[in-house]
Design a protein around this motif. Sequence first.
Motif, PDB file in Angstrom:
ATOM      1  N   VAL A   1      45.002  49.811  68.622  1.00 29.74           N
ATOM      2  CA  VAL A   1      45.989  50.823  68.985  1.00 29.74           C
ATOM      3  C   VAL A   1      45.422  52.147  68.487  1.00 29.74           C
ATOM      4  O   VAL A   1      45.416  52.416  67.274  1.00 29.74           O
ATOM      5  CB  VAL A   1      47.368  50.540  68.343  1.00 29.74           C
ATOM      6  CG1 VAL A   1      48.340  51.663  68.685  1.00 29.74           C
ATOM      7  CG2 VAL A   1      47.904  49.189  68.826  1.00 29.74           C
ATOM      8  N   LEU A   2      44.906  52.945  69.402  1.00 28.52           N
ATOM      9  CA  LEU A   2      44.158  54.141  69.024  1.00 28.52           C
ATOM     10  C   LEU A   2      44.995  55.080  68.156  1.00 28.52           C
ATOM     11  O   LEU A   2      44.471  55.714  67.227  1.00 28.52           O
ATOM     12  CB  LEU A   2      43.673  54.865  70.278  1.00 28.52           C
ATOM     13  CG  LEU A   2      42.491  55.806  70.047  1.00 28.52           C
ATOM     14  CD1 LEU A   2      41.234  55.009  69.730  1.00 28.52           C
ATOM     15  CD2 LEU A   2      42.272  56.688  71.255  1.00 28.52           C
ATOM     16  N   LYS A   3      46.282  55.160  68.430  1.00 24.51           N
ATOM     17  CA  LYS A   3      47.146  56.053  67.662  1.00 24.51           C
ATOM     18  C   LYS A   3      47.114  55.716  66.183  1.00 24.51           C
ATOM     19  O   LYS A   3      47.105  56.610  65.320  1.00 24.51           O
ATOM     20  CB  LYS A   3      48.579  55.966  68.200  1.00 24.51           C
ATOM     21  CG  LYS A   3      49.553  56.907  67.498  1.00 24.51           C
ATOM     22  CD  LYS A   3      50.956  56.765  68.078  1.00 24.51           C
ATOM     23  CE  LYS A   3      51.944  57.672  67.333  1.00 24.51           C
ATOM     24  NZ  LYS A   3      53.321  57.526  67.867  1.00 24.51           N
ATOM     25  N   GLU A   4      47.083  54.415  65.867  1.00 31.58           N
ATOM     26  CA  GLU A   4      47.064  53.989  64.465  1.00 31.58           C
ATOM     27  C   GLU A   4      45.759  54.419  63.786  1.00 31.58           C
ATOM     28  O   GLU A   4      45.760  54.857  62.631  1.00 31.58           O
ATOM     29  CB  GLU A   4      47.222  52.477  64.368  1.00 31.58           C
ATOM     30  CG  GLU A   4      48.559  51.961  64.872  1.00 31.58           C
ATOM     31  CD  GLU A   4      48.634  50.448  64.828  1.00 31.58           C
ATOM     32  OE1 GLU A   4      47.619  49.816  64.448  1.00 31.58           O
ATOM     33  OE2 GLU A   4      49.692  49.895  65.169  1.00 31.58           O
TER      34      GLU A   4
ATOM     35  N   ILE B   1      39.480  51.767  59.296  1.00 34.84           N
ATOM     36  CA  ILE B   1      38.706  50.557  59.576  1.00 34.84           C
ATOM     37  C   ILE B   1      39.628  49.345  59.667  1.00 34.84           C
ATOM     38  O   ILE B   1      39.473  48.485  60.542  1.00 34.84           O
ATOM     39  CB  ILE B   1      37.627  50.357  58.504  1.00 34.84           C
ATOM     40  CG1 ILE B   1      36.563  51.453  58.633  1.00 34.84           C
ATOM     41  CG2 ILE B   1      36.974  48.979  58.636  1.00 34.84           C
ATOM     42  CD1 ILE B   1      35.556  51.472  57.526  1.00 34.84           C
ATOM     43  N   ALA B   2      40.627  49.296  58.775  1.00 36.40           N
ATOM     44  CA  ALA B   2      41.592  48.190  58.824  1.00 36.40           C
ATOM     45  C   ALA B   2      42.352  48.194  60.144  1.00 36.40           C
ATOM     46  O   ALA B   2      42.668  47.128  60.705  1.00 36.40           O
ATOM     47  CB  ALA B   2      42.564  48.300  57.645  1.00 36.40           C
ATOM     48  N   ALA B   3      42.632  49.396  60.670  1.00 37.32           N
ATOM     49  CA  ALA B   3      43.363  49.508  61.936  1.00 37.32           C
ATOM     50  C   ALA B   3      42.528  49.079  63.132  1.00 37.32           C
ATOM     51  O   ALA B   3      43.069  48.858  64.224  1.00 37.32           O
ATOM     52  CB  ALA B   3      43.836  50.952  62.122  1.00 37.32           C
ATOM     53  N   LEU B   4      41.216  48.950  62.942  1.00 38.88           N
ATOM     54  CA  LEU B   4      40.357  48.444  64.021  1.00 38.88           C
ATOM     55  C   LEU B   4      40.443  46.925  64.141  1.00 38.88           C
ATOM     56  O   LEU B   4      39.991  46.346  65.134  1.00 38.88           O
ATOM     57  CB  LEU B   4      38.898  48.863  63.766  1.00 38.88           C
ATOM     58  CG  LEU B   4      38.595  50.356  63.855  1.00 38.88           C
ATOM     59  CD1 LEU B   4      37.171  50.639  63.382  1.00 38.88           C
ATOM     60  CD2 LEU B   4      38.788  50.872  65.282  1.00 38.88           C
TER      61      LEU B   4
ATOM     62  N   ARG C   1      40.016  48.129  80.548  1.00 37.99           N
ATOM     63  CA  ARG C   1      39.287  47.703  79.355  1.00 37.99           C
ATOM     64  C   ARG C   1      38.522  48.877  78.755  1.00 37.99           C
ATOM     65  O   ARG C   1      38.116  49.794  79.456  1.00 37.99           O
ATOM     66  CB  ARG C   1      38.318  46.577  79.722  1.00 37.99           C
ATOM     67  CG  ARG C   1      39.008  45.339  80.287  1.00 37.99           C
ATOM     68  CD  ARG C   1      38.020  44.378  80.908  1.00 37.99           C
ATOM     69  NE  ARG C   1      37.122  43.806  79.916  1.00 37.99           N
ATOM     70  CZ  ARG C   1      36.174  42.925  80.207  1.00 37.99           C
ATOM     71  NH1 ARG C   1      35.990  42.535  81.469  1.00 37.99           N
ATOM     72  NH2 ARG C   1      35.411  42.433  79.260  1.00 37.99           N
ATOM     73  N   ARG C   2      38.310  48.788  77.447  1.00 34.53           N
ATOM     74  CA  ARG C   2      37.559  49.837  76.766  1.00 34.53           C
ATOM     75  C   ARG C   2      36.066  49.645  77.015  1.00 34.53           C
ATOM     76  O   ARG C   2      35.558  48.531  76.939  1.00 34.53           O
ATOM     77  CB  ARG C   2      37.844  49.821  75.263  1.00 34.53           C
ATOM     78  CG  ARG C   2      39.263  50.222  74.925  1.00 34.53           C
ATOM     79  CD  ARG C   2      39.452  50.461  73.435  1.00 34.53           C
ATOM     80  NE  ARG C   2      40.803  50.881  73.142  1.00 34.53           N
ATOM     81  CZ  ARG C   2      41.254  52.126  73.261  1.00 34.53           C
ATOM     82  NH1 ARG C   2      40.410  53.083  73.646  1.00 34.53           N
ATOM     83  NH2 ARG C   2      42.500  52.433  72.998  1.00 34.53           N
ATOM     84  N   GLU C   3      35.379  50.736  77.287  1.00 33.24           N
ATOM     85  CA  GLU C   3      33.945  50.692  77.564  1.00 33.24           C
ATOM     86  C   GLU C   3      33.225  51.742  76.731  1.00 33.24           C
ATOM     87  O   GLU C   3      33.790  52.785  76.391  1.00 33.24           O
ATOM     88  CB  GLU C   3      33.675  50.951  79.055  1.00 33.24           C
ATOM     89  CG  GLU C   3      34.268  49.911  79.981  1.00 33.24           C
ATOM     90  CD  GLU C   3      34.024  50.235  81.446  1.00 33.24           C
ATOM     91  OE1 GLU C   3      33.543  51.366  81.721  1.00 33.24           O
ATOM     92  OE2 GLU C   3      34.318  49.396  82.307  1.00 33.24           O
ATOM     93  N   GLY C   4      31.965  51.454  76.425  1.00 34.36           N
ATOM     94  CA  GLY C   4      31.102  52.447  75.812  1.00 34.36           C
ATOM     95  C   GLY C   4      31.274  52.677  74.332  1.00 34.36           C
ATOM     96  O   GLY C   4      30.644  53.568  73.771  1.00 34.36           O
TER      97      GLY C   4
END
Length: 356
Positions: free
Chosen positions: A35-38, A52-55, A160-163
């Motif tokens: 969740v990019l916002k986090e 890093i934990a949010a990743l 989907r996320r790319e790159g």
Amino acid sequence: MASLRQQLDALIEELSPAMEKAFREAIEDIKSEIVLKEVVERLERRDVEGAIAALHIDPAAFRPLSEAIRTAFNSGGLLVSKNMPRLSDPAGGRVVFRWDVQNQRAEQIIREASSTMITHVTEDTKQMARERIEAGYAKGQGPNTIALDIAGRVNRVTGRREGGLLGMTSQLARTVENARTALLSGDVEGMKHYLTLTRRDKRFDRQVAKAIREGKPLPADAVQKITGRLADRYVQLRAQTIARTETQSSVHAAKHEAYQQGLDRAGRDGSLVTRRWRSVGDGRVRHTHQVLNAEEVTGMDLPFQSPSGAMMRFPGDTSLDAGAAEIIGCRCHVEYNFDFAEEYARSRGRMWLRTI
């Protein structure tokens, strides 16, 4: 008929794609849960470890690799057992040997190999993210840019996320970031270096060459596409490297264990076994393994010692702390030779006569 070495090489080629797929799916799973916002909120607070934990780079995400390791280990053991030399007990009686992947020692080998690999991949991925965050802060980049560069940007077509940099080693991530910086700034030497990268998407070469001639930077959207493709290819490279290395290590570990099980079943002493290191013999063999070629040791536990000081019982063996420089991409094998005639001579008293 193909030799055991040839059969094992073919098995490694057959099984490596499954492990590569498991790694790539693990990275995709991690990206899908971000969740990019986090991540951005934590970066705004300069909370690096929180970001890093949010990743959610958790060992559990890489568990499918454990199954791939078990499959490679079991397949290797089964293949070696089919090619096992005729076994007999000290009295000369025939011994029937069957591979046992649930042997206590075999299970421990699988657990340790899986745990070591997953821990390494997890921590290496976190370290890459940590370095990218710190480098982003140093460059004055905003939290959103840093987060997107790590996680990747969502493709509106696929969803989907790319790159993103996730899945790369720190070194590969630095290469992508250096390319991004050069292309955005118009750094001619940096752009020339980009054109030397073997994993680049050559469809962009003409565009980069034009920027070099004019000494101008590329548009941000073009840089995003170029570095996104480079990042995806580096993740693929990492997946291929891990798959080949871990599959090879698992198969060779199974080979060693299969011979040990055969000795146990026959009630034979490991001192009757000699092991000889064999390299492929081409120009790609690392120097240390060229030196090891034809080196011979006695028994099942005595390791080969590389000129680097690394100790290995067989190619890909990390149980004695051999480093990546001795393991990654290794294509060597070890020959196992059983001298059961010597055991018979011992039973007839020949060794006692020798010591007189």
